[in-house]
Motif scaffolding. Structure first.
Motif, PDB file in Angstrom:
ATOM      1  N   LYS A 118       0.830  -1.214   0.000  1.00 56.58           N
ATOM      2  CA  LYS A 118       0.000   0.000   0.000  1.00 56.58           C
ATOM      3  C   LYS A 118       0.852   1.247   0.000  1.00 56.58           C
ATOM      4  O   LYS A 118       0.636   2.163  -0.797  1.00 56.58           O
ATOM      5  CB  LYS A 118      -0.880   0.011   1.265  1.00 56.58           C
ATOM      6  N   ASP A 119       1.805   1.279   0.919  1.00 58.10           N
ATOM      7  CA  ASP A 119       2.556   2.518   1.108  1.00 58.10           C
ATOM      8  C   ASP A 119       3.930   2.504   0.474  1.00 58.10           C
ATOM      9  O   ASP A 119       4.755   3.352   0.768  1.00 58.10           O
ATOM     10  CB  ASP A 119       2.713   2.792   2.623  1.00 58.10           C
ATOM     11  N   GLY A 120       4.185   1.526  -0.357  1.00 61.47           N
ATOM     12  CA  GLY A 120       5.512   1.455  -0.966  1.00 61.47           C
ATOM     13  C   GLY A 120       6.546   1.123   0.087  1.00 61.47           C
ATOM     14  O   GLY A 120       6.275   0.401   1.038  1.00 61.47           O
ATOM     15  N   PHE A 121       7.724   1.659  -0.063  1.00 62.55           N
ATOM     16  CA  PHE A 121       8.797   1.340   0.870  1.00 62.55           C
ATOM     17  C   PHE A 121       8.960   2.399   1.943  1.00 62.55           C
ATOM     18  O   PHE A 121       9.828   2.291   2.790  1.00 62.55           O
ATOM     19  CB  PHE A 121      10.113   1.162   0.117  1.00 62.55           C
ATOM     20  N   GLY A 122       8.170   3.458   1.860  1.00 62.02           N
ATOM     21  CA  GLY A 122       8.277   4.483   2.882  1.00 62.02           C
ATOM     22  C   GLY A 122       9.404   5.467   2.651  1.00 62.02           C
ATOM     23  O   GLY A 122       9.561   6.429   3.389  1.00 62.02           O
ATOM     24  N   VAL A 123      10.205   5.233   1.617  1.00 56.57           N
ATOM     25  CA  VAL A 123      11.272   6.189   1.293  1.00 56.57           C
ATOM     26  C   VAL A 123      11.248   6.441  -0.198  1.00 56.57           C
ATOM     27  O   VAL A 123      10.784   5.604  -0.973  1.00 56.57           O
ATOM     28  CB  VAL A 123      12.682   5.664   1.677  1.00 56.57           C
ATOM     29  N   THR A 124      11.740   7.581  -0.598  1.00 54.28           N
ATOM     30  CA  THR A 124      11.836   7.858  -2.029  1.00 54.28           C
ATOM     31  C   THR A 124      13.224   8.374  -2.366  1.00 54.28           C
ATOM     32  O   THR A 124      13.841   9.101  -1.588  1.00 54.28           O
ATOM     33  CB  THR A 124      10.811   8.922  -2.475  1.00 54.28           C
ATOM     34  N   GLY A 125      13.675   7.952  -3.526  1.00 53.12           N
ATOM     35  CA  GLY A 125      14.924   8.463  -4.072  1.00 53.12           C
ATOM     36  C   GLY A 125      16.193   8.155  -3.308  1.00 53.12           C
ATOM     37  O   GLY A 125      17.188   8.858  -3.465  1.00 53.12           O
ATOM     38  N   VAL A 126      16.179   7.109  -2.474  1.00 55.42           N
ATOM     39  CA  VAL A 126      17.412   6.810  -1.717  1.00 55.42           C
ATOM     40  C   VAL A 126      18.022   5.456  -2.006  1.00 55.42           C
ATOM     41  O   VAL A 126      19.156   5.187  -1.636  1.00 55.42           O
ATOM     42  CB  VAL A 126      17.175   6.893  -0.191  1.00 55.42           C
ATOM     43  N   ALA A 127      17.267   4.593  -2.667  1.00 52.94           N
ATOM     44  CA  ALA A 127      17.747   3.218  -2.834  1.00 52.94           C
ATOM     45  C   ALA A 127      18.622   3.048  -4.068  1.00 52.94           C
ATOM     46  O   ALA A 127      18.335   3.573  -5.139  1.00 52.94           O
ATOM     47  CB  ALA A 127      16.571   2.260  -2.913  1.00 52.94           C
ATOM     48  N   ASP A 128      19.726   2.292  -3.885  1.00 53.78           N
ATOM     49  CA  ASP A 128      20.532   1.883  -5.027  1.00 53.78           C
ATOM     50  C   ASP A 128      20.046   0.547  -5.553  1.00 53.78           C
ATOM     51  O   ASP A 128      20.304   0.190  -6.690  1.00 53.78           O
ATOM     52  CB  ASP A 128      21.998   1.709  -4.607  1.00 53.78           C
ATOM     53  N   ALA A 129      19.411  -0.198  -4.677  1.00 57.25           N
ATOM     54  CA  ALA A 129      18.938  -1.511  -5.094  1.00 57.25           C
ATOM     55  C   ALA A 129      17.663  -1.861  -4.357  1.00 57.25           C
ATOM     56  O   ALA A 129      17.451  -1.445  -3.218  1.00 57.25           O
ATOM     57  CB  ALA A 129      20.005  -2.572  -4.813  1.00 57.25           C
ATOM     58  N   VAL A 130      16.810  -2.598  -5.023  1.00 55.11           N
ATOM     59  CA  VAL A 130      15.548  -3.030  -4.435  1.00 55.11           C
ATOM     60  C   VAL A 130      15.416  -4.523  -4.623  1.00 55.11           C
ATOM     61  O   VAL A 130      15.750  -5.053  -5.690  1.00 55.11           O
ATOM     62  CB  VAL A 130      14.356  -2.330  -5.121  1.00 55.11           C
ATOM     63  N   PHE A 131      14.942  -5.191  -3.593  1.00 54.34           N
ATOM     64  CA  PHE A 131      14.707  -6.626  -3.712  1.00 54.34           C
ATOM     65  C   PHE A 131      13.255  -6.907  -3.413  1.00 54.34           C
ATOM     66  O   PHE A 131      12.736  -6.496  -2.387  1.00 54.34           O
ATOM     67  CB  PHE A 131      15.610  -7.403  -2.746  1.00 54.34           C
ATOM     68  N   LEU A 132      12.595  -7.613  -4.311  1.00 58.84           N
ATOM     69  CA  LEU A 132      11.183  -7.935  -4.144  1.00 58.84           C
ATOM     70  C   LEU A 132      11.001  -9.432  -4.016  1.00 58.84           C
ATOM     71  O   LEU A 132      11.449 -10.198  -4.870  1.00 58.84           O
ATOM     72  CB  LEU A 132      10.383  -7.451  -5.366  1.00 58.84           C
ATOM     73  N   ASP A 133      10.330  -9.838  -2.958  1.00 52.94           N
ATOM     74  CA  ASP A 133      10.023 -11.249  -2.787  1.00 52.94           C
ATOM     75  C   ASP A 133       8.579 -11.318  -2.338  1.00 52.94           C
ATOM     76  O   ASP A 133       8.279 -11.630  -1.190  1.00 52.94           O
ATOM     77  CB  ASP A 133      10.967 -11.859  -1.740  1.00 52.94           C
ATOM     78  N   ILE A 134       7.657 -10.944  -3.231  1.00 53.94           N
ATOM     79  CA  ILE A 134       6.238 -10.886  -2.907  1.00 53.94           C
ATOM     80  C   ILE A 134       5.435 -11.609  -3.972  1.00 53.94           C
ATOM     81  O   ILE A 134       5.931 -11.814  -5.077  1.00 53.94           O
ATOM     82  CB  ILE A 134       5.746  -9.425  -2.790  1.00 53.94           C
ATOM     83  N   PRO A 135       4.201 -11.993  -3.667  1.00 60.73           N
ATOM     84  CA  PRO A 135       3.399 -12.742  -4.633  1.00 60.73           C
ATOM     85  C   PRO A 135       3.084 -11.949  -5.905  1.00 60.73           C
ATOM     86  O   PRO A 135       2.977 -12.524  -6.977  1.00 60.73           O
ATOM     87  CB  PRO A 135       2.104 -13.043  -3.873  1.00 60.73           C
ATOM     88  N   SER A 136       2.934 -10.627  -5.767  1.00 59.59           N
ATOM     89  CA  SER A 136       2.610  -9.804  -6.940  1.00 59.59           C
ATOM     90  C   SER A 136       3.643  -8.703  -7.131  1.00 59.59           C
ATOM     91  O   SER A 136       3.324  -7.527  -6.984  1.00 59.59           O
ATOM     92  CB  SER A 136       1.221  -9.172  -6.783  1.00 59.59           C
ATOM     93  N   PRO A 137       4.840  -9.066  -7.491  1.00 57.27           N
ATOM     94  CA  PRO A 137       5.891  -8.052  -7.587  1.00 57.27           C
ATOM     95  C   PRO A 137       5.610  -6.985  -8.630  1.00 57.27           C
ATOM     96  O   PRO A 137       6.050  -5.851  -8.475  1.00 57.27           O
ATOM     97  CB  PRO A 137       7.139  -8.856  -7.950  1.00 57.27           C
ATOM     98  N   TRP A 138       4.849  -7.312  -9.682  1.00 52.17           N
ATOM     99  CA  TRP A 138       4.573  -6.321 -10.707  1.00 52.17           C
ATOM    100  C   TRP A 138       3.829  -5.122 -10.144  1.00 52.17           C
ATOM    101  O   TRP A 138       3.920  -4.030 -10.675  1.00 52.17           O
ATOM    102  CB  TRP A 138       3.807  -6.954 -11.879  1.00 52.17           C
ATOM    103  N   GLU A 139       3.100  -5.333  -9.072  1.00 47.61           N
ATOM    104  CA  GLU A 139       2.388  -4.212  -8.451  1.00 47.61           C
ATOM    105  C   GLU A 139       3.329  -3.299  -7.682  1.00 47.61           C
ATOM    106  O   GLU A 139       2.989  -2.159  -7.385  1.00 47.61           O
ATOM    107  CB  GLU A 139       1.310  -4.747  -7.499  1.00 47.61           C
TER     108      GLU A 139
END
Lengths: 476, 325
Positions: free
Chosen positions: B192-213
């Motif tokens: 719902k709320d994304g990751f709670g941060v914007t513009g700070v990540a160099d890398a993101v890891f997704l391990d969720i049932p609907s990663p496209w969302e």
């Protein structure tokens, strides 16, 4: 922190930077040097225009070898395809469907047509293109793009990129270490900041550089090297900041036995050598100054010699002799200074090793790993990981066997890794046709306190005893 | 002891790994006065552990012995209490390299809605490119510990856990493992709320049932300069949808791979030699005391055998690069 995030200077290509060129899946590591011709994928060009641009910019290769930043792609206006067929039952593969000849295409290239435009020409002049299915058209365009699009991307080097580059380009130089196997090594050996890691590799410095990247300039890395000097071309390609090199030490294995026996002498031969070193450096300079002075004096002297033809004939050769001698002395001093530096480095590496408290060991070389492993394990603290890479399983079986006999290690695992790429496209998702046959083998384990006597209960760590076959004895 | 830095001796409050034998280990919380039961007897923490060197052999009350090992993320992965399906070392190692994680990285991690732990590792840039990794979904913390080890000492991990008790449990573990100074745990919903941060990540890891969302959230969380993203999905349909989402959002270098571990168990096998009957070409001397070789001899062969069952699939790893925006 926000300021740092917005600061582009870290992301801008500068002269002297070590970068990686990319075209499709092909990589090449180069250094940005002004007016230097670079060959990449059968193209010649200069990297001068890249300076000042951001990393990951894609450039187009214009005539004359000049790079031009590529304009953002227009979505979907790239190629014009007018309809498609349903299957290939009526398509003859006779090699005659393309009306343009190789010469025609060359002419187009010479006229300065961009890759995109050449591809459009090829499509327009293909008698079978419109009959191909959409997917076949897609594939055709991709293939032509690969061939005719003159683009190159400039990337900031990283372990991932360099490992893929070496594996694709010069696997022999890195003992055929596949990049995912390298990834496993770095994790299994628990490479992290503020540890002391020993590395023995003959992979052009790729493994060493990868270890250094994961240590981030914290802690220390000691490269054990065979032969006369450490090979580190790969490390340069990473483009580490200068201070990273302060953490890097080297130790020649030809002195390993002496170090283990405690007989390695790293003291200065000349007791006043330490004091003299700075004097020597000054002396070397002075010698050079004297040299130039002598040379400068030489000419007017010679001139006066000519005018005073026979009078001071004996002075000429004497002056030259003196100059010669001064040059020889200067060289000898330089040599002494270099030797002193080398001795100091050796002493520094030896003192790091003497404590026998290293935190990790990574071996990846063309040498038989068994003796290397046995020798270097001595320098690890107990409860620390080690990883040995070998192209050949048998070598690692030997290591495993010896380690079991000797004791002092647990959790020994002989592994290799299966890597598969997938093509993911709507209705065309499948594993890629060509797959890596093998990426080498790893033996990993953890050290424990060494036993003084062979433990009676060592059996516990062994694999289950094999079942003995019952054999019926024949009569007589 | 900490999971991101070695120490030599066992201390009160450490988490140590007790090695019992082949493929048998167990984590132990070292506490003055406490005891641990093993099948070889009792280990008394005060006398047998505290003050001893890591890697030492410890003799238990019944006379049997064990080794005590310093914890590492890899040992933790095979010994941690499972609260969810975890990521194993093989995938973790691949992810670490392909996301270009290193000291100073800022990571955002997101995992299945059930196991919400958003780990955002923020890093104060010191010398080189600050690497920020966003991981959504910590779950049992297997990948998180490995990430913390790699990004330390200049990294910081922000983790978000949807499930309150799990978020508390995970924070507790980070404290015990002395990595809590590198991580902040938040209790919120990633999808719902994304990751709670914007513009700070160099890398993101997704391990969720609907990663496209979550792809657009991932993009927002990442630095404008660009970065790397990884999605871990067991099903190929998920991979297809995710690749499409990456492409739509302008990600480049989209690449899906699979890595599997193959273990080779070293064994000495005894292969009996067949009996073809007496060899007529061998002339037996009447006075000879040499008897012909027995025909129940075996050849010992040092080789490796594969385990009976192996993990044939964990998930597909899809990587992509976010260009500068």
């Amino acid at each position: 922190m926000a300021d740092n995030v917005d600061d582009d200077s870290l992301y801008t290509i500068k002269e002297g930077d070590y970068v990686v060129l990319r075209r499709g899946d092909v990589f090449k590591a180069v250094q940005i040097q002004p007016k230097k011709k670079v060959i990449f994928e059968k193209q010649w060009f200069f990297l001068d225009n890249a300076v000042g641009q951001l990393y990951s910019t894609t450039f187009e290769l214009a005539s004359g070898g000049i790079l031009q930043p590529r304009k953002p792609k227009d979505p979907e206006s790239s190629t014009d395809t007018k309809g498609a067929g349903t299957d290939n039952r009526n398509i003859q593969d006779d090699g005659k469907s393309q009306k343009l000849t190789r010469d025609d295409i060359e002419t187009l290239k010479e006229q300065g047509l961009k890759g995109q435009e050449i591809i459009q020409q090829l499509i327009d002049n293909s008698s079978t293109f419109k009959d191909k299915t959409e997917y076949a058209q897609d594939k055709y365009i991709k293939k032509k793009k690969k061939k005719y699009e003159n683009i190159v991307t400039i990337l900031k080097p990283s372990c991932r990129i360099l490992a893929m580059m070496y594996h694709g380009r010069e696997p022999g130089k890195i003992c055929h270490l596949r990049y995912d196997t390298l990834a496993q090594m770095l994790t299994l050996a628990n490479i992290h900041a503020n540890s002391k890691v020993l590395v023995f590799e003959t992979c052009a410095g790729l493994v060493l550089g990868s270890v250094m990247e994961r240590m981030g300039g914290f802690g220390s890395v000691i490269q054990m090297y065979p032969g006369g000097g450490p090979v580190r071309a790969g490390v340069e390609s990473f483009g580490f900041p200068a201070h990273f090199h302060d953490t890097l030490h080297e130790f020649p294995i030809c002195h390993l036995n002496a170090l283990i026996a405690g007989t390695l002498d790293t003291t200065a031969k000349d007791p006043s050598a330490d004091l003299k070193e700075s004097d020597m450096a000054a002396e070397v300079k002075t010698e050079a100054e004297v040299k130039t002075e002598a040379e400068q004096k030489g000419s007017p002297e010679e001139q006066s010699m000519e005018t005073n033809s026979g009078a001071d004939g004996s002075l000429v050769p004497k002056k030259e002799e003196e100059e010669e001698e001064k040059r020889r002395e200067a060289k000898a001093q330089e040599k002494k200074v270099k030797q002193e530096e080398k001795r100091k480095k050796l002493a520094a590496a030896a003192s790091l090793l003497e404590g026998r408290n290293a935190d990790g060991l990574v071996i990846a070389s063309r040498f038989n790993p068994c003796p290397v492993l046995m020798a270097l394990l001595k320098f690890l603290s107990p409860s620390r990981p080690f990883v040995v890479y070998s192209q050949y399983k048998e070598c690692l079986i030997e290591c495993y066997t010896k380690l079991k006999e000797q004791g002092g290690t647990v959790n020994l695992k002989l592994t290799d890794y299966w890597l598969r790429h997938y093509q993911v496209l709507p209705n065309r998702t499948h594993p890629v046709l060509l797959m890596s046959g093998g990426g080498g083998y790893l033996l990993s384990g953890t050290t424990v306190a060494a036993e003084r006597s062979k433990p009676a209960a060592s059996r516990r760590d062994e694999e289950p005893a094999p079942k003995r076959q019952k054999v019926t004895e024949t009569e007589g | 002891m900490s999971f991101v830095e070695y120490s030599d001796c066992i201390q009160d409050g450490d988490v140590a790994i007790v090695y019992l034998g082949h493929e048998s280990m167990t984590p132990v919380k070292v506490k003055r006065g406490a005891q641990t039961q093993t099948r070889y007897g009792v280990i008394r923490h005060s006398t047998d552990l505290i003050g001893q060197r890591y890697g030492s052999k410890v003799t238990c009350s019944k006379g049997g012995w064990v080794y005590v090992l310093h914890p590492t993320p890899e040992l933790w992965t095979v010994n941690l209490p499972h609260r969810t399906q975890i990521l194993y070392t093989t995938d973790i190692a691949t992810i670490t390299m392909m996301l270009e994680l290193k000291p100073g990285s800022v990571v955002c991690e997101s995992e299945p809605q059930l196991l919400k732990l958003h780990i955002i590792v923020s890093v104060s840039p010191v010398f080189i490119l600050p690497v920020c990794v966003c991981v959504s979904g910590t779950g049992s913390g297997s990948l998180s510990h490995a990430i913390l080890r790699t990004i330390a000492p200049t990294g910081h991990l922000h983790t978000v856990e949807f499930h309150q008790q799990r978020s508390e449990k995970v924070l507790e573990e980070f404290k015990e493992h002395r990595v809590d100074h590198l991580v902040t745990v938040r209790n919120q919903d990633a999808c719902k709320d994304g990751f709670g941060v914007t513009g700070v990540a160099d890398a993101v890891f997704l391990d969720i049932p609907s990663p496209w969302e979550a792809v657009k959230h991932a993009k927002a969380a990442m630095k404008k300069h660009g970065g790397r993203v990884c999605s871990f999905s067991p099903c190929i349909e998920q991979v297809q949808k995710t690749c499409e989402a990456f492409s739509d959002q302008g990600f480049e270098e989209i690449n899906s791979i699979e890595v599997l571990l193959r273990v080779h168990d070293v064994r000495t096998v005894y292969l009996p030699l067949p009996d073809f009957g007496p060899d007529p070409s061998v002339q037996i001397q009447p006075d000879s005391t040499i008897t012909p070789p027995q025909n129940h001899a075996s050849i010992a062969v040092k080789t490796t055998i594969p385990p009976r069952d192996v993990q044939g699939h964990t998930g597909y790893l899809t990587f992509a690069t976010k260009p500068r925006t």
